[in-house]
Write a protein that holds these residues in place. Structure first.
Motif, PDB file in Angstrom:
ATOM      1  N   VAL A 198     -13.701 -34.991  83.414  1.00 44.63           N
ATOM      2  CA  VAL A 198     -15.080 -34.601  83.835  1.00 44.63           C
ATOM      3  C   VAL A 198     -16.083 -35.381  82.963  1.00 44.63           C
ATOM      4  CG1 VAL A 198     -16.874 -32.849  84.236  1.00 44.63           C
ATOM      5  CG2 VAL A 198     -14.510 -32.423  84.804  1.00 44.63           C
ATOM      6  N   ARG A 199     -15.767 -35.254  81.828  1.00 48.72           N
ATOM      7  CA  ARG A 199     -16.727 -35.889  80.692  1.00 48.72           C
ATOM      8  C   ARG A 199     -16.717 -37.595  80.893  1.00 48.72           C
ATOM      9  NH1 ARG A 199     -15.898 -38.564  75.947  1.00 48.72           N
ATOM     10  NH2 ARG A 199     -17.638 -38.537  74.470  1.00 48.72           N
ATOM     11  N   GLU A 200     -15.477 -37.945  80.879  1.00 48.45           N
ATOM     12  CA  GLU A 200     -15.312 -39.193  81.038  1.00 48.45           C
ATOM     13  C   GLU A 200     -15.832 -39.827  82.588  1.00 48.45           C
ATOM     14  OE1 GLU A 200     -11.182 -40.427  80.688  1.00 48.45           O
ATOM     15  OE2 GLU A 200     -11.072 -39.802  78.630  1.00 48.45           O
ATOM     16  N   CYS A 201     -15.837 -39.323  83.619  1.00 53.60           N
ATOM     17  CA  CYS A 201     -16.404 -40.045  84.737  1.00 53.60           C
ATOM     18  C   CYS A 201     -17.735 -39.613  84.846  1.00 53.60           C
ATOM     19  CB  CYS A 201     -15.458 -39.598  85.929  1.00 53.60           C
ATOM     20  SG  CYS A 201     -15.744 -37.640  86.141  1.00 53.60           S
ATOM     21  N   VAL A 202     -18.248 -38.732  84.566  1.00 51.35           N
ATOM     22  CA  VAL A 202     -19.795 -38.448  84.401  1.00 51.35           C
ATOM     23  C   VAL A 202     -20.380 -39.447  83.442  1.00 51.35           C
ATOM     24  CG1 VAL A 202     -21.480 -36.718  83.876  1.00 51.35           C
ATOM     25  CG2 VAL A 202     -19.728 -36.181  85.161  1.00 51.35           C
ATOM     26  N   ILE A 203     -20.004 -39.698  82.374  1.00 51.87           N
ATOM     27  CA  ILE A 203     -20.601 -40.520  81.351  1.00 51.87           C
ATOM     28  C   ILE A 203     -20.527 -41.793  81.726  1.00 51.87           C
ATOM     29  CG2 ILE A 203     -20.564 -41.564  79.046  1.00 51.87           C
ATOM     30  CD1 ILE A 203     -19.560 -39.008  77.821  1.00 51.87           C
ATOM     31  N   ALA A 204     -19.372 -42.248  82.375  1.00 50.43           N
ATOM     32  CA  ALA A 204     -19.562 -43.602  82.926  1.00 50.43           C
ATOM     33  C   ALA A 204     -20.519 -43.594  84.104  1.00 50.43           C
ATOM     34  CB  ALA A 204     -18.041 -43.904  83.590  1.00 50.43           C
ATOM     35  N   ALA A 205     -20.705 -42.592  85.111  1.00 54.01           N
ATOM     36  CA  ALA A 205     -21.568 -42.678  85.984  1.00 54.01           C
ATOM     37  C   ALA A 205     -23.055 -42.777  85.356  1.00 54.01           C
ATOM     38  CB  ALA A 205     -21.343 -41.540  87.057  1.00 54.01           C
ATOM     39  N   ALA A 206     -23.393 -42.012  84.609  1.00 56.07           N
ATOM     40  CA  ALA A 206     -24.823 -41.928  83.786  1.00 56.07           C
ATOM     41  C   ALA A 206     -25.064 -43.320  83.312  1.00 56.07           C
ATOM     42  CB  ALA A 206     -24.741 -40.931  82.795  1.00 56.07           C
ATOM     43  N   ARG A 207     -23.880 -44.098  82.687  1.00 56.26           N
ATOM     44  CA  ARG A 207     -24.276 -45.412  82.030  1.00 56.26           C
ATOM     45  C   ARG A 207     -24.609 -46.379  83.141  1.00 56.26           C
ATOM     46  NH1 ARG A 207     -19.563 -45.022  77.375  1.00 56.26           N
ATOM     47  NH2 ARG A 207     -20.940 -43.681  75.796  1.00 56.26           N
ATOM     48  N   ASP A 208     -24.026 -46.170  84.435  1.00 53.26           N
ATOM     49  CA  ASP A 208     -24.172 -47.250  85.379  1.00 53.26           C
ATOM     50  C   ASP A 208     -25.810 -46.963  86.014  1.00 53.26           C
ATOM     51  OD1 ASP A 208     -21.702 -48.304  85.125  1.00 53.26           O
ATOM     52  OD2 ASP A 208     -20.555 -47.013  86.585  1.00 53.26           O
ATOM     53  N   VAL A 209     -26.228 -45.932  85.906  1.00 52.29           N
ATOM     54  CA  VAL A 209     -27.689 -45.811  86.293  1.00 52.29           C
ATOM     55  C   VAL A 209     -28.485 -46.699  85.734  1.00 52.29           C
ATOM     56  CG1 VAL A 209     -29.448 -44.232  86.683  1.00 52.29           C
ATOM     57  CG2 VAL A 209     -27.283 -43.113  86.932  1.00 52.29           C
ATOM     58  N   PRO A 210     -29.176 -47.583  86.677  1.00 54.05           N
ATOM     59  CA  PRO A 210     -30.056 -48.741  85.775  1.00 54.05           C
ATOM     60  C   PRO A 210     -31.018 -48.460  84.842  1.00 54.05           C
ATOM     61  CG  PRO A 210     -30.690 -48.113  88.277  1.00 54.05           C
ATOM     62  CD  PRO A 210     -29.509 -47.512  88.038  1.00 54.05           C
ATOM     63  N   PHE A 211     -31.440 -47.241  84.848  1.00 54.30           N
ATOM     64  CA  PHE A 211     -32.532 -46.687  84.057  1.00 54.30           C
ATOM     65  C   PHE A 211     -31.912 -45.939  82.638  1.00 54.30           C
ATOM     66  CE2 PHE A 211     -33.282 -44.253  87.737  1.00 54.30           C
ATOM     67  CZ  PHE A 211     -32.614 -42.975  87.136  1.00 54.30           C
ATOM     68  N   THR A 212     -30.696 -46.048  82.618  1.00 56.06           N
ATOM     69  CA  THR A 212     -30.289 -45.298  81.311  1.00 56.06           C
ATOM     70  C   THR A 212     -30.090 -46.233  80.104  1.00 56.06           C
ATOM     71  OG1 THR A 212     -28.762 -43.899  82.673  1.00 56.06           O
ATOM     72  CG2 THR A 212     -28.324 -44.145  80.453  1.00 56.06           C
ATOM     73  N   LEU A 213     -30.604 -45.823  79.095  1.00 59.49           N
ATOM     74  CA  LEU A 213     -30.790 -46.507  77.907  1.00 59.49           C
ATOM     75  C   LEU A 213     -29.317 -46.513  76.950  1.00 59.49           C
ATOM     76  CD1 LEU A 213     -34.012 -45.273  76.305  1.00 59.49           C
ATOM     77  CD2 LEU A 213     -33.719 -47.349  77.416  1.00 59.49           C
ATOM     78  N   PRO A 214     -29.142 -47.861  76.611  1.00 64.33           N
ATOM     79  CA  PRO A 214     -27.844 -47.918  75.903  1.00 64.33           C
ATOM     80  C   PRO A 214     -27.712 -46.894  74.610  1.00 64.33           C
ATOM     81  CG  PRO A 214     -28.934 -50.095  76.174  1.00 64.33           C
ATOM     82  CD  PRO A 214     -29.861 -49.056  76.550  1.00 64.33           C
ATOM     83  N   ASP A 215     -26.286 -46.615  74.416  1.00 61.87           N
ATOM     84  CA  ASP A 215     -26.011 -45.790  73.403  1.00 61.87           C
ATOM     85  C   ASP A 215     -26.310 -46.162  71.984  1.00 61.87           C
ATOM     86  OD1 ASP A 215     -25.476 -44.026  75.382  1.00 61.87           O
ATOM     87  OD2 ASP A 215     -23.042 -43.999  74.588  1.00 61.87           O
ATOM     88  N   THR A 216     -26.996 -45.545  71.008  1.00 66.82           N
ATOM     89  CA  THR A 216     -27.160 -45.954  69.853  1.00 66.82           C
ATOM     90  C   THR A 216     -26.656 -44.828  68.800  1.00 66.82           C
ATOM     91  OG1 THR A 216     -29.476 -44.849  69.531  1.00 66.82           O
ATOM     92  CG2 THR A 216     -29.298 -47.336  70.390  1.00 66.82           C
ATOM     93  N   ASP A 217     -26.879 -44.925  67.795  1.00 67.27           N
ATOM     94  CA  ASP A 217     -26.317 -43.738  66.795  1.00 67.27           C
ATOM     95  C   ASP A 217     -27.013 -42.689  66.624  1.00 67.27           C
ATOM     96  OD1 ASP A 217     -24.435 -45.711  65.746  1.00 67.27           O
ATOM     97  OD2 ASP A 217     -25.886 -46.237  63.947  1.00 67.27           O
ATOM     98  N   GLU A 218     -28.371 -42.859  67.302  1.00 63.17           N
ATOM     99  CA  GLU A 218     -29.355 -41.541  67.246  1.00 63.17           C
ATOM    100  C   GLU A 218     -29.406 -41.050  68.735  1.00 63.17           C
ATOM    101  OE1 GLU A 218     -33.066 -42.381  65.597  1.00 63.17           O
ATOM    102  OE2 GLU A 218     -32.208 -42.520  63.548  1.00 63.17           O
ATOM    103  N   ARG A 219     -29.065 -41.735  69.891  1.00 63.84           N
ATOM    104  CA  ARG A 219     -29.192 -41.477  70.962  1.00 63.84           C
ATOM    105  C   ARG A 219     -28.038 -42.018  71.879  1.00 63.84           C
ATOM    106  NH1 ARG A 219     -35.415 -43.753  71.974  1.00 63.84           N
ATOM    107  NH2 ARG A 219     -36.532 -42.542  70.578  1.00 63.84           N
ATOM    108  N   ARG A 220     -27.485 -40.871  72.337  1.00 67.58           N
ATOM    109  CA  ARG A 220     -26.019 -41.146  72.890  1.00 67.58           C
ATOM    110  C   ARG A 220     -26.100 -40.221  74.429  1.00 67.58           C
ATOM    111  NH1 ARG A 220     -21.563 -38.934  69.599  1.00 67.58           N
ATOM    112  NH2 ARG A 220     -20.275 -40.015  71.239  1.00 67.58           N
TER     113      ARG A 220
END
Length: 337
Positions: A198-220
């Motif tokens: 569940v975690r893997e597929c949901v995180i991958a889907a969220a990252r594909d949303v165009p207005f999601t910011l890239p992950d950083t050390d402080e914001r993931r």
């Protein structure tokens, strides 16, 4: 000659000062002149501010616009009274009594006016900020007026919020200092689902949303298991969208929910439905293996479950995240002795 005679006609006497028709006319012209100057300067500053992007420059222009427009009107009123030849100190008692009467009758308007000045100079909210009131009202601040603040919501509806409401009640400024905010998107899956899957597929889907910011050390982007429901595991998607997406919360949450549903269906993760388990403890007075023997059945050996692979606990990692640095003004206050 007739005009001069009319201008010298005495209307009334106030203390040692005599008010004439010409004095009243001159005072009115002076007040109108200052009000016109206030309108011209305010319009010019508003146009200049409209050409600039939202930021410190636009905020400074907005404060200058309000100070100059209000200041010129007040100064014009004082200058008009002075041009009548009235000694303002001689009518202090009368002005005080009149002020008390006006204050009692117009205390609501005066309250909103002072609250508007407080909002302008305090700069807790600025033009372009996306705010949310305690009753759920949301929108972008368009103008802080003398009586009410004009807010436009995402349906392009303009709302007039009394200035005092923004000061007296809890208000959320979602875009203060031009920074984005972390968003929690709840969702559920059936009990027994693979949490890591569940975690893997949901995180991958969220990252594909165009207005999601890239992950950083402080914001993931993370997925938290937050509780149990009826036949369901309750999760939350923790994500950092862009600032423009934060200003459209309903559309943003709908987009993430849509992406989560697509991802769970594609991964074969079951969506929870109401379920009821029925246990048959006895059969004609027999239990366990005796009941199976009565039915000519044999119990099947249960396979030994495999050791599950270690999963990633995003919530535990987030709890260990270092505290962010304080805002500049807070840091300056702490440095003061």
């Amino acid at each position: 000659m007739l005009i001069q005679d009319i201008s010298h006609i005495q209307l009334f006497r106030l203390g040692s000062s005599v008010v004439t028709v010409g004095g009243v006319f001159g005072a009115l012209m002076l007040v109108v002149l200052f009000m016109a100057a206030s309108w011209i300067i305010g319009t010019a500053l508003k146009r200049i501010r409209g050409r600039q992007r939202l930021g410190q420059g636009a905020a400074a222009l907005y404060i200058a616009e309000k100070v100059l427009t209000y200041g010129l009107v007040v100064f014009g009123l004082v200058a008009g009274l002075s041009s009548l030849g009235i000694d303002l100190s001689s009518v202090a008692v009368f002005a005080g009594g009149l002020g008390v009467g006006i204050g009692l009758g117009l205390q609501g308007i005066i309250k909103e006016f002072v609250s508007g000045l407080t909002l302008v100079f305090d700069r807790a909210i600025q033009i372009g900020d996306y705010v949310e009131m305690h009753d759920g009202t949301r929108g972008v601040v368009q103008e802080i007026g003398p009586r009410a603040t004009r807010v436009r919501n995402n349906d392009n509806v303009y709302l007039l919020i009394p200035n005092s409401k923004l000061i007296e009640n809890t208000m959320i400024n979602w875009t203060r200092r031009g920074e984005t905010r972390r968003i929690h998107v709840p969702f559920q899956v059936a009990i027994g689902a693979d949490k890591e899957k569940v975690r893997e597929c949901v995180i991958a889907a969220a990252r594909d949303v165009p207005f999601t910011l890239p992950d950083t050390d402080e914001r993931r982007t993370q997925v938290w298991l937050v509780g149990y429901g009826d036949s369901a595991l309750k999760f939350e998607l923790i994500v950092w969208p862009t600032l423009e997406a934060v200003k459209r919360p309903k559309a943003m949450n709908a987009a993430y929910t849509w992406a989560i549903d697509d991802a769970l269906r594609a991964a074969g993760v079951e969506i929870p439905y109401p379920q009821r388990d029925i246990r048959l403890r006895t059969f004609f007075g027999e239990e366990g293996d005796d009941a199976l023997a009565a039915l000519n059945l044999q119990s099947k050996p249960h396979p030994v479950p495999a050791t599950p692979a270690p999963s990633v606990n995003d919530a535990a990692e987030d709890a260990l995240r270092p505290e962010p640095e304080p805002e500049p003004e807070i840091a300056e206050e702490r440095r003061e002795p």
